[in-house]
Design a protein around this motif. Structure first.
Motif, short mmCIF file in Angstrom:
data_model
loop_
_atom_site.label_atom_id
_atom_site.label_comp_id
_atom_site.label_asym_id
_atom_site.label_seq_id
_atom_site.Cartn_x
_atom_site.Cartn_y
_atom_site.Cartn_z
N LEU A 362 84.72 16.28 48.01
CA LEU A 362 83.34 15.94 48.31
C LEU A 362 83.20 14.43 48.48
N VAL A 363 82.74 14.01 49.66
CA VAL A 363 82.60 12.57 49.93
C VAL A 363 81.16 12.18 50.23
N GLY A 364 80.29 13.14 50.43
CA GLY A 364 78.90 12.82 50.73
C GLY A 364 78.07 14.07 50.86
N ILE A 365 76.80 13.89 51.12
CA ILE A 365 75.91 15.03 51.31
C ILE A 365 74.79 14.63 52.26
N VAL A 366 74.40 15.56 53.12
CA VAL A 366 73.29 15.34 54.06
C VAL A 366 72.17 16.28 53.67
N SER A 367 71.02 15.72 53.38
CA SER A 367 69.85 16.52 53.04
C SER A 367 69.00 16.75 54.28
N GLN A 368 68.02 17.64 54.16
CA GLN A 368 67.10 17.86 55.28
C GLN A 368 66.34 16.58 55.62
N SER A 369 66.03 15.77 54.60
CA SER A 369 65.34 14.50 54.84
C SER A 369 66.23 13.54 55.62
N ASP A 370 67.52 13.51 55.28
CA ASP A 370 68.46 12.65 56.01
C ASP A 370 68.53 13.05 57.48
N LEU A 371 68.61 14.36 57.71
CA LEU A 371 68.71 14.86 59.09
C LEU A 371 67.44 14.56 59.87
N LEU A 372 66.29 14.81 59.26
CA LEU A 372 65.02 14.57 59.95
C LEU A 372 64.87 13.09 60.32
N ALA A 373 65.21 12.20 59.37
CA ALA A 373 65.09 10.77 59.63
C ALA A 373 66.02 10.34 60.75
N ALA A 374 67.25 10.88 60.77
CA ALA A 374 68.22 10.50 61.79
C ALA A 374 67.78 10.98 63.17
N LEU A 375 67.28 12.22 63.26
CA LEU A 375 66.82 12.74 64.55
C LEU A 375 65.62 11.95 65.05
N PHE A 376 64.72 11.61 64.14
CA PHE A 376 63.54 10.84 64.52
C PHE A 376 63.93 9.45 65.02
N GLN A 377 64.86 8.79 64.32
CA GLN A 377 65.30 7.47 64.74
C GLN A 377 66.02 7.53 66.08
N SER A 378 66.82 8.59 66.29
CA SER A 378 67.53 8.74 67.56
C SER A 378 66.56 8.89 68.71
N GLU A 379 65.48 9.64 68.47
CA GLU A 379 64.47 9.82 69.51
C GLU A 379 63.77 8.50 69.83
N LEU A 380 63.48 7.71 68.78
CA LEU A 380 62.87 6.41 69.01
C LEU A 380 63.79 5.49 69.81
N ASP A 381 65.08 5.49 69.46
CA ASP A 381 66.05 4.66 70.18
C ASP A 381 66.13 5.07 71.64
N GLN A 382 66.11 6.39 71.90
CA GLN A 382 66.20 6.88 73.27
C GLN A 382 64.95 6.48 74.06
N MET A 383 63.79 6.53 73.42
CA MET A 383 62.56 6.12 74.10
C MET A 383 62.59 4.62 74.42
N ALA A 384 63.14 3.84 73.50
CA ALA A 384 63.23 2.40 73.73
C ALA A 384 64.15 2.09 74.91
N ILE A 385 65.28 2.81 74.99
CA ILE A 385 66.21 2.62 76.10
C ILE A 385 65.55 2.98 77.42
N THR A 386 64.78 4.07 77.40
CA THR A 386 64.10 4.52 78.63
C THR A 386 63.09 3.50 79.10
N ARG A 387 62.35 2.87 78.16
CA ARG A 387 61.36 1.87 78.53
C ARG A 387 62.03 0.64 79.15
N ARG A 388 63.17 0.22 78.58
CA ARG A 388 63.87 -0.97 79.10
C ARG A 388 64.36 -0.73 80.53
N ARG A 389 64.64 0.53 80.86
CA ARG A 389 65.09 0.82 82.21
C ARG A 389 63.94 0.74 83.19
#
Length: 389
Positions: A362-389
């Motif tokens: 066992l080296v780590g654990i991913v909770s539902q909160s971790d997953l939700l935060a990561a997906l939300f941040q990824s969506e924000l990053d993708q939106m930022a990239i789209t705006r710059r284009r």
């Protein structure tokens, strides 16, 4: 576009291994069907021991076992219906050419009505009319022997061979996970975007037979959506988002001390490791409830009264975490992409996903909160990239 490309079918390419598997399946199926039919009918039978349409059925059963045209009801219902219609047309219609045309067209119509369309069955109907004096003399016996006999044997071989070689047959598309609350709602990941009813509506608008089931189309579409999202999220992995300071229980640890962790650390599940730090299981609130060690007020029933009750009922009372934990644990490795966690953690409702190394430590654990935060941040990053284009 050249004429060659226009006429060349857009068949999905398969690996050499799959091509070999299909070829060996057809070899096994036709050989076994012929041998068993020979034994059953004897070599001096007046009708053929193996009819040509079985070769076409073998193509579907072994090379395209996922096709709706290759399912058990398709081959059995289609071949038997076509044989009955073909024999009837040969008996009651004088002109062979007219009888053959009506037999094939009627077989297609009834197969479509009874949901057992099987292309080789058209050849069965044609064989019943134009197969020669021996088949015409056999009459309706031709339906049972060799058609029914050949179809059943070939189907049994397909059932065995396909499943042994890793192909589910009869083919059943894995459906989306049902709601954990037992409601009729689709799984959370299937509630937005294209849903099953959209696919069914488009198929109906097309108004022609498509050799893929709606369930398979839905599954393929959602897998494609996940692949597209993986590409957009720049391959964020469990290693990027997992908690490394992991709270866990150990094999042999008392339920009282484990319950204290649940109460003080406010977790819903705990991974359980052995003496070497390897993942051995996971324990959740449901495990305490299912093993009758949790009272309705949220306290453990491990007092003297509960022990006496267990003694009189001749039931051993669990006292250690390894006695109630689940040993079949879904886990991930640090390199697993977070999009692969959506189905088990969202649709199946897993609260936590243990992350292990190559030695299952066992080296780590991913909770539902971790997953939700990561997906939300990824969506924000993708939106930022789209705006710059």
């Amino acid at each position: 576009m050249s004429l060659f490309h226009k006429l060349n079918p857009a068949i999905v390419p398969t690996s050499p291994r799959e091509k070999l598997r299909a070829s060996l399946g057809a070899l096994t199926g036709i050989l076994a069907t012929g041998l068993v039919s020979t034994i059953a009918l004897q070599s001096d039978a007046s009708v053929p021991l193996l009819v040509a349409p079985m070769g076409a059925s073998a193509v579907l059963l072994f090379a395209a076992p996922a096709s709706p045209l290759a399912q058990p009801w398709s081959i059995l219902g289609g071949n038997l219906i076509a044989a009955i219609i073909g024999v009837s047309c040969a008996k009651f219609l004088g002109a062979p050419l007219l009888a053959a045309a009506i037999a094939v067209s009627a077989a297609i119509a009834i197969m479509l009505m009874l949901n057992c369309l099987h292309p080789p069955s058209g050849a069965v109907a044609l064989t019943a009319v134009l197969g020669g004096p021996a088949i015409q003399k056999a009459g309706y016996w031709f339906v049972l022997s060799p058609i029914a006999l050949n179809s059943v044997i070939l189907l049994v071989i397909a059932l065995l061979f396909n499943n042994v070689t890793g192909r589910r047959y009869p083919h059943a598309t894995p459906g989306s996970q049902p709601s954990r609350q037992g409601t009729a709602d689709p799984a959370p990941s299937h509630r937005i975007g294209v849903v099953a009813s959209d696919i069914e509506a488009v198929i109906q608008e097309q108004d022609e037979f498509i050799d893929v089931s709606p369930d398979d189309l839905d599954l393929l579409f959602h897998k494609a959506q996940i692949r597209a999202f993986e590409r957009q999220t720049s391959a964020v992995t469990c290693s990027d988002i997992m908690s490394r300071d992991v709270i866990f229980a150990t094999m042999g640890q008392s339920l009282k001390s484990v319950w204290r962790i649940f109460m003080t650390r406010h977790v819903k599940a705990l991974p359980v490791v052995d003496a070497n730090g390897k993942l051995a299981g996971i324990v959740g609130l449901e495990d305490f409830l299912e093993n009758s060690v949790l009272s309705s007020d949220g306290s453990l029933k491990l007092g003297l009264g509960h022990r006496m009750l267990a003694l009189f009922s001749k039931r051993q009372l669990p006292t250690r975490v390894d006695e109630i934990m689940q040993t079949r644990v879904q886990s991930a490795i640090p390199e697993t992409r977070i999009t692969s966690l959506v189905s088990p953690m969202v649709d199946q409702g897993l609260d936590q996903m243990p992350v292990v190394d190559a030695d299952n430590r066992l080296v780590g654990i991913v909770s539902q909160s971790d997953l939700l935060a990561a997906l939300f941040q990824s969506e924000l990053d993708q939106m930022a990239i789209t705006r710059r284009r």
